[in-house]
Design an enzyme around this catalytic site. Structure first.
Site, PDB file in Angstrom:
ATOM      1  N   GLU A 131     -12.467 -14.872  -6.719  1.00  0.00           N
ATOM      2  CA  GLU A 131     -11.525 -14.162  -7.596  1.00  0.00           C
ATOM      3  C   GLU A 131     -10.134 -14.294  -6.985  1.00  0.00           C
ATOM      4  O   GLU A 131      -9.921 -13.991  -5.816  1.00  0.00           O
ATOM      5  CB  GLU A 131     -11.939 -12.688  -7.710  1.00  0.00           C
ATOM      6  CG  GLU A 131     -11.008 -11.920  -8.628  1.00  0.00           C
ATOM      7  CD  GLU A 131     -11.672 -10.722  -9.312  1.00  0.00           C
ATOM      8  OE1 GLU A 131     -12.897 -10.565  -9.207  1.00  0.00           O
ATOM      9  OE2 GLU A 131     -10.938  -9.963  -9.972  1.00  0.00           O
ATOM     10  N   ARG A 132      -9.196 -14.774  -7.803  1.00  0.00           N
ATOM     11  CA  ARG A 132      -7.814 -14.982  -7.345  1.00  0.00           C
ATOM     12  C   ARG A 132      -7.752 -15.932  -6.150  1.00  0.00           C
ATOM     13  O   ARG A 132      -6.938 -15.735  -5.244  1.00  0.00           O
ATOM     14  CB  ARG A 132      -7.125 -13.654  -6.993  1.00  0.00           C
ATOM     15  CG  ARG A 132      -7.254 -12.567  -8.021  1.00  0.00           C
ATOM     16  CD  ARG A 132      -6.712 -12.968  -9.337  1.00  0.00           C
ATOM     17  NE  ARG A 132      -6.957 -11.944 -10.362  1.00  0.00           N
ATOM     18  CZ  ARG A 132      -6.735 -12.161 -11.643  1.00  0.00           C
ATOM     19  NH1 ARG A 132      -6.308 -13.329 -12.077  1.00  0.00           N
ATOM     20  NH2 ARG A 132      -6.967 -11.217 -12.528  1.00  0.00           N
ATOM     21  N   ASN A 173     -15.266  -6.632  -6.236  1.00  0.00           N
ATOM     22  CA  ASN A 173     -15.944  -6.524  -7.534  1.00  0.00           C
ATOM     23  C   ASN A 173     -17.360  -7.050  -7.324  1.00  0.00           C
ATOM     24  O   ASN A 173     -17.617  -8.241  -7.446  1.00  0.00           O
ATOM     25  CB  ASN A 173     -15.224  -7.348  -8.597  1.00  0.00           C
ATOM     26  CG  ASN A 173     -13.897  -6.724  -8.989  1.00  0.00           C
ATOM     27  OD1 ASN A 173     -13.724  -5.511  -8.944  1.00  0.00           O
ATOM     28  ND2 ASN A 173     -12.942  -7.563  -9.362  1.00  0.00           N
ATOM     29  N   GLU A 257     -11.105  -0.606 -12.676  1.00  0.00           N
ATOM     30  CA  GLU A 257     -11.277  -1.855 -13.414  1.00  0.00           C
ATOM     31  C   GLU A 257     -12.745  -2.117 -13.730  1.00  0.00           C
ATOM     32  O   GLU A 257     -13.266  -3.208 -13.510  1.00  0.00           O
ATOM     33  CB  GLU A 257     -10.649  -3.020 -12.633  1.00  0.00           C
ATOM     34  CG  GLU A 257      -9.168  -2.786 -12.361  1.00  0.00           C
ATOM     35  CD  GLU A 257      -8.447  -3.935 -11.670  1.00  0.00           C
ATOM     36  OE1 GLU A 257      -9.112  -4.696 -10.956  1.00  0.00           O
ATOM     37  OE2 GLU A 257      -7.225  -4.052 -11.856  1.00  0.00           O
ATOM     38  N   ARG A 290     -11.430   2.041  -1.170  1.00  0.00           N
ATOM     39  CA  ARG A 290     -10.117   1.609  -1.668  1.00  0.00           C
ATOM     40  C   ARG A 290      -9.453   2.687  -2.531  1.00  0.00           C
ATOM     41  O   ARG A 290     -10.119   3.357  -3.323  1.00  0.00           O
ATOM     42  CB  ARG A 290     -10.251   0.310  -2.462  1.00  0.00           C
ATOM     43  CG  ARG A 290     -10.590  -0.856  -1.550  1.00  0.00           C
ATOM     44  CD  ARG A 290     -10.785  -2.108  -2.343  1.00  0.00           C
ATOM     45  NE  ARG A 290      -9.573  -2.864  -2.529  1.00  0.00           N
ATOM     46  CZ  ARG A 290      -9.220  -3.440  -3.673  1.00  0.00           C
ATOM     47  NH1 ARG A 290      -9.955  -3.295  -4.752  1.00  0.00           N
ATOM     48  NH2 ARG A 290      -8.124  -4.169  -3.740  1.00  0.00           N
ATOM     49  N   LYS A 331      -3.257  -0.221  -1.038  1.00  0.00           N
ATOM     50  CA  LYS A 331      -2.391  -1.391  -1.241  1.00  0.00           C
ATOM     51  C   LYS A 331      -0.960  -1.037  -0.850  1.00  0.00           C
ATOM     52  O   LYS A 331      -0.539   0.110  -1.015  1.00  0.00           O
ATOM     53  CB  LYS A 331      -2.433  -1.843  -2.698  1.00  0.00           C
ATOM     54  CG  LYS A 331      -3.741  -2.509  -3.079  1.00  0.00           C
ATOM     55  CD  LYS A 331      -3.676  -3.145  -4.468  1.00  0.00           C
ATOM     56  CE  LYS A 331      -5.027  -3.792  -4.804  1.00  0.00           C
ATOM     57  NZ  LYS A 331      -5.045  -4.485  -6.096  1.00  0.00           N
ATOM     58  N   ASP A 336       0.428  -3.312  -7.831  1.00  0.00           N
ATOM     59  CA  ASP A 336      -0.585  -4.320  -7.522  1.00  0.00           C
ATOM     60  C   ASP A 336       0.038  -5.601  -6.972  1.00  0.00           C
ATOM     61  O   ASP A 336       0.138  -6.593  -7.693  1.00  0.00           O
ATOM     62  CB  ASP A 336      -1.378  -4.626  -8.800  1.00  0.00           C
ATOM     63  CG  ASP A 336      -2.652  -5.401  -8.502  1.00  0.00           C
ATOM     64  OD1 ASP A 336      -2.943  -5.622  -7.321  1.00  0.00           O
ATOM     65  OD2 ASP A 336      -3.338  -5.776  -9.456  1.00  0.00           O
ATOM     66  N   GLU A 358      -3.359  -2.335   2.918  1.00  0.00           N
ATOM     67  CA  GLU A 358      -3.930  -3.560   2.332  1.00  0.00           C
ATOM     68  C   GLU A 358      -2.811  -4.458   1.808  1.00  0.00           C
ATOM     69  O   GLU A 358      -2.014  -4.052   0.966  1.00  0.00           O
ATOM     70  CB  GLU A 358      -4.894  -3.204   1.189  1.00  0.00           C
ATOM     71  CG  GLU A 358      -5.526  -4.439   0.540  1.00  0.00           C
ATOM     72  CD  GLU A 358      -6.532  -4.112  -0.569  1.00  0.00           C
ATOM     73  OE1 GLU A 358      -7.184  -3.049  -0.521  1.00  0.00           O
ATOM     74  OE2 GLU A 358      -6.663  -4.930  -1.494  1.00  0.00           O
ATOM     75  N   GLU A 364      -1.729 -14.213  -5.596  1.00  0.00           N
ATOM     76  CA  GLU A 364      -1.990 -13.940  -7.012  1.00  0.00           C
ATOM     77  C   GLU A 364      -0.701 -13.823  -7.829  1.00  0.00           C
ATOM     78  O   GLU A 364      -0.562 -14.464  -8.865  1.00  0.00           O
ATOM     79  CB  GLU A 364      -2.807 -12.647  -7.139  1.00  0.00           C
ATOM     80  CG  GLU A 364      -3.058 -12.252  -8.579  1.00  0.00           C
ATOM     81  CD  GLU A 364      -3.911 -10.994  -8.720  1.00  0.00           C
ATOM     82  OE1 GLU A 364      -4.293 -10.402  -7.693  1.00  0.00           O
ATOM     83  OE2 GLU A 364      -4.189 -10.611  -9.873  1.00  0.00           O
TER      84      GLU A 364
HETATM   85  C1  GCV Z   1     -10.604  -7.918  -7.078  1.00  0.00           C
HETATM   86  C2  GCV Z   1      -5.951  -6.987  -9.346  1.00  0.00           C
HETATM   87  C3  GCV Z   1      -6.546  -8.351  -9.510  1.00  0.00           C
HETATM   88  C4  GCV Z   1      -8.060  -8.288  -9.554  1.00  0.00           C
HETATM   89  C5  GCV Z   1      -8.566  -7.580  -8.293  1.00  0.00           C
HETATM   90  C6  GCV Z   1      -7.924  -6.204  -8.237  1.00  0.00           C
HETATM   91  C7  GCV Z   1      -8.325  -5.431  -6.986  1.00  0.00           C
HETATM   92  O1  GCV Z   1      -6.140  -6.235 -10.504  1.00  0.00           O
HETATM   93  O2  GCV Z   1      -6.021  -8.991 -10.633  1.00  0.00           O
HETATM   94  O3  GCV Z   1      -8.545  -9.592  -9.633  1.00  0.00           O
HETATM   95  O4  GCV Z   1      -9.955  -7.497  -8.255  1.00  0.00           O
HETATM   96  O5  GCV Z   1      -6.532  -6.331  -8.240  1.00  0.00           O
HETATM   97  O6  GCV Z   1      -7.526  -5.395  -6.058  1.00  0.00           O
HETATM   98  O7  GCV Z   1      -9.408  -4.862  -6.954  1.00  0.00           O
END
Ligand code: GCV
Length: 653
Positions: A131-132, A173, A257, A290, A331, A336, A358, A364
């Site tokens: 992912e990313r 995820n 999410e 998180r 974060k 984000d 984080e 991304e």
């Molecule tokens: C791993 C953003 C990204 C998602 C990511 C999310 C996160 O939304 O686009 O791909 O998912 O951050 O940090 O959990």
């Protein structure tokens, strides 16, 4: 040159003659890895001790396990470690110093990491996708299985060489087969991996599915207060640790999410985290939770709900509620990983919660390893940020003081970053993106490190064959690259404006009428999100004097003005420019700077390895095109909205 060796590129240095005159427990994995690294860098050990380096390895158990000392006297090198992990760090430092000619006779170097937990989070899925991810596929997984090969070891070498001591291998995820990582299906492979990592001072951690009691255990609930769920987790964690005694712990993304979490059962985030923390405590495992929790179903018509507030609103009231082995991973910014955001107000507020900052190495929102963006510049600002956290000792309230646990007694802290590696031969897709990984490790180890010196070292270690002048040209590109990227993308802290889904390239209204809480609110008078007291009130989450700074458009720093305020196009910035003029100027200048990087690179062609030259050149061409696209879409959009022409008469469509 294929880039595989990255900064452990030992090819250009003369072989060294060396011997170890005294060795410790030879079956220790770290010691074996030290010897292997020395052999790889210097060639086989040679018996002619009079003409070569004589290494003496010692342990000093009174020091912290990761601390070390290097003492040089003539050709004698005495390496002392708090443990064999400390010795491994000493070995990497020694090899670096010899390559950079930075170890004088009579010199003694003493080092210990300032941040105890220095972690990487991989968003790798078990099918091998990332992912990313912008550097190929996963090196940890393929086809729902773990991968273990020479590359895994080389990954550990790269990580350990910059002091990384914890790695989460799977995506936060967690779905599909990844939910089953904590089951006998994968224990044997995970045990082998964690053993390998241990030999490099790295603790393996796993991302968990909060709904595992239902998926794996067949329970009808994952409620953190349900006795059956509590007991399921206790047994599960005992089972996991019986199979994986060196596991560092778990990382959890909950209620975000679409991920399951305690909210489903009317419980708060601390109740979810403590459930797992308590199960891990007997095994000395860490539970990392998180703070990236927000309502991803926002109505764009709603101007009061503010995604930027979410983590604070959920977690600030829970300060002091978390178990001792639970860390809250926050974060850097409240949204984000945008190119520019304020530092999350949670760092200014929490005083009884273990914290992890984080960051995101994988680019991304910062160019996806096509565009050059040295994130060290961004991190320097974050680490130097004064939080004004009232609990902090006077003058020790910067983010870096928090990470190094010097802000107040009893604070436990660490740093994490989403990794930017994959199975591309050069690990990072873009060769120059390797600097972000290297610099992250260096700043995690020593948060006050000079980011320019770090970049200069990275160039000399990664590209030892290039001339001083070429190195300088490259350094200039790298050091300006974050500001350049910021200049040609979304202006003045507003963020987003990216293509939905991929997050690469411009789409000004791409997220404007969507559910993600990521708006710019542009109309024909102006743009920006009003987050002062008359707006969402986000500015008020900071303590003074930060709240006062951000509250008013008069005092708010230019680079964040549209993050905090709705401003008219004709409003004047502290720079003296109007908002609209800033938008036009920065976009023309940013796109020109990107093109100039490309030209500079082409001018260096004869100096550079052809394969490296070609790889980077292809990306610079794409970066230049991307920057032009951003320039023209942003400028045209705001010209059309504002009807204010560029007084400099440049082309706007
Ligand atoms: C791993 C953003 C990204 C998602 C990511 C999310 C996160 O939304 O686009 O791909 O998912 O951050 O940090 O959990």
């Amino acid at each position: 040159m294929d880039g595989y060796a990255a900064w452990l590129n030992y090819t250009e240095q003369p072989r060294q003659s060396w011997t170890i005159s005294q060795s410790l427990v030879p079956e220790d994995d770290c010691l074996k890895n030290i010897l292997a690294e020395l052999r790889q860098a210097w060639g086989a050990e040679s018996p002619q001790t009079e003409t070569g380096w004589q290494l003496i390895l010692r342990l000093n158990p009174l020091w912290g396990a990761e601390a070390y000392q290097i003492r040089r006297s003539g050709l004698q090198l005495e390496l002392t470690g708090g443990s064999t992990v400390g010795l491994l760090y000493a070995c990497f430092d020694l090899l670096t110093r010899v390559r950079l000619n930075r170890l004088a006779d009579g010199q003694t170097i003493r080092e210990a990491p300032a941040t105890p937990l220095r972690m990487l989070n991989h968003w790798d899925n078990m099918d091998g996708s990332i992912e990313r991810g912008y550097a190929g596929r996963s090196i940890f997984f393929n086809d729902n299985r773990l991968l273990l090969n020479e590359r895994t070891r080389d990954y550990c070498r790269l990580a350990a060489s910059v002091g990384i001591n914890a790695v989460v291998i799977n995506n936060v995820n967690v779905s599909g087969e990844a939910s089953w990582l904590i089951s006998p299906r994968h224990y044997a492979a995970l045990a082998e991996l964690s053993q390998l990592m241990r030999g490099y001072g790295i603790r393996l951690l796993l991302s968990l599915d909060f709904a595992a009691p239902m998926i794996l255990g067949g329970l009808d609930s994952a409620d953190p207060l349900n006795p059956a769920v509590i007991s399921w987790w206790e047994h599960k964690v005992d089972e996991v640790y019986a199979a994986l005694p060196y596991l560092g712990g778990f990382l959890v993304k909950a209620d975000s999410e679409g991920r399951p979490g305690p909210f489903t059962y009317g419980r708060d985030q601390s109740q979810g985290a403590n459930l797992l923390g308590r199960a891990l405590a007997p095994h000395h495992g860490l539970l990392i939770w998180r703070a990236f929790v927000y309502n991803a179903q926002q109505d764009w018509r709603d101007h009061k709900t503010d995604r930027a507030r979410a983590a604070y609103d959920y977690f600030a009231p829970l300060d002091g509620h978390f178990a001792d082995n639970v860390y809250l991973q926050i974060k850097n910014g409240p949204m984000d990983f945008q190119v520019r955001e304020p530092v999350s107000p949670l760092f200014s507020r929490l005083r009884q919660t273990n914290l992890i900052l984080e960051l995101q190495l994988t680019q991304e929102y910062t160019g996806q390893q096509v565009d050059i963006c040295y994130l060290g510049s961004q991190w320097r600002e974050i680490l130097d940020f004064h939080t004004f956290n009232p609990a902090a000792r006077s003058g020790r309230d910067r983010i870096s003081d928090l990470l190094t646990q010097t802000a107040w007694p009893g604070l436990k802290a660490g740093i994490a970053a989403v990794a930017n590696t994959g199975n591309d031969r050069n690990w990072f897709g873009h060769d120059l993106a390797g600097l972000n990984y290297f610099a992250y490790g260096k700043l995690a180890w020593a948060p006050d490190a000079d980011i320019m010196a770090v970049a200069a070292d990275w160039i000399r270690l990664t590209l030892p064959a290039i001339s001083e002048a070429t190195g300088q040209a490259l350094l200039q590109i790298l050091l300006t690259s974050w500001q350049t990227y910021e200049a040609y993308t979304a202006p003045l802290g507003i963020g987003w404006m990216v293509r939905p889904g991929t997050h690469y390239g411009p789409a000004v209204d791409g997220y404007e009428y969507d559910r993600w809480g990521t708006y710019h609110r542009a109309d024909h008078w102006g743009l920006g999100v009003e987050r002062g007291p008359q707006g969402t009130g986000f500015s008020e989450l900071y303590p003074e004097p930060l709240a006062a700074l951000y509250r008013s458009a008069e005092t708010c720093p230019d680079e964040l003005t549209l993050f905090f305020h709705y401003r008219r196009y004709t409003d004047q910035l502290h720079s003296g420019k109007t908002i609209i003029q800033h938008i036009y100027d920065s976009h023309f200048e940013g796109a020109a700077a990107a093109e100039a990087y490309w030209q500079t690179w082409r001018s260096l062609r004869s100096e550079l390895d052809p394969a490296l030259y070609a790889r980077v050149e292809r990306r610079l061409e794409r970066q230049t095109a991307n920057a032009r696209e951003w320039r023209d879409q942003i400028n045209s959009y705001f010209w059309r909205k504002s009807a204010i022409a560029d007084p400099k008469g440049r082309v706007i469509y």
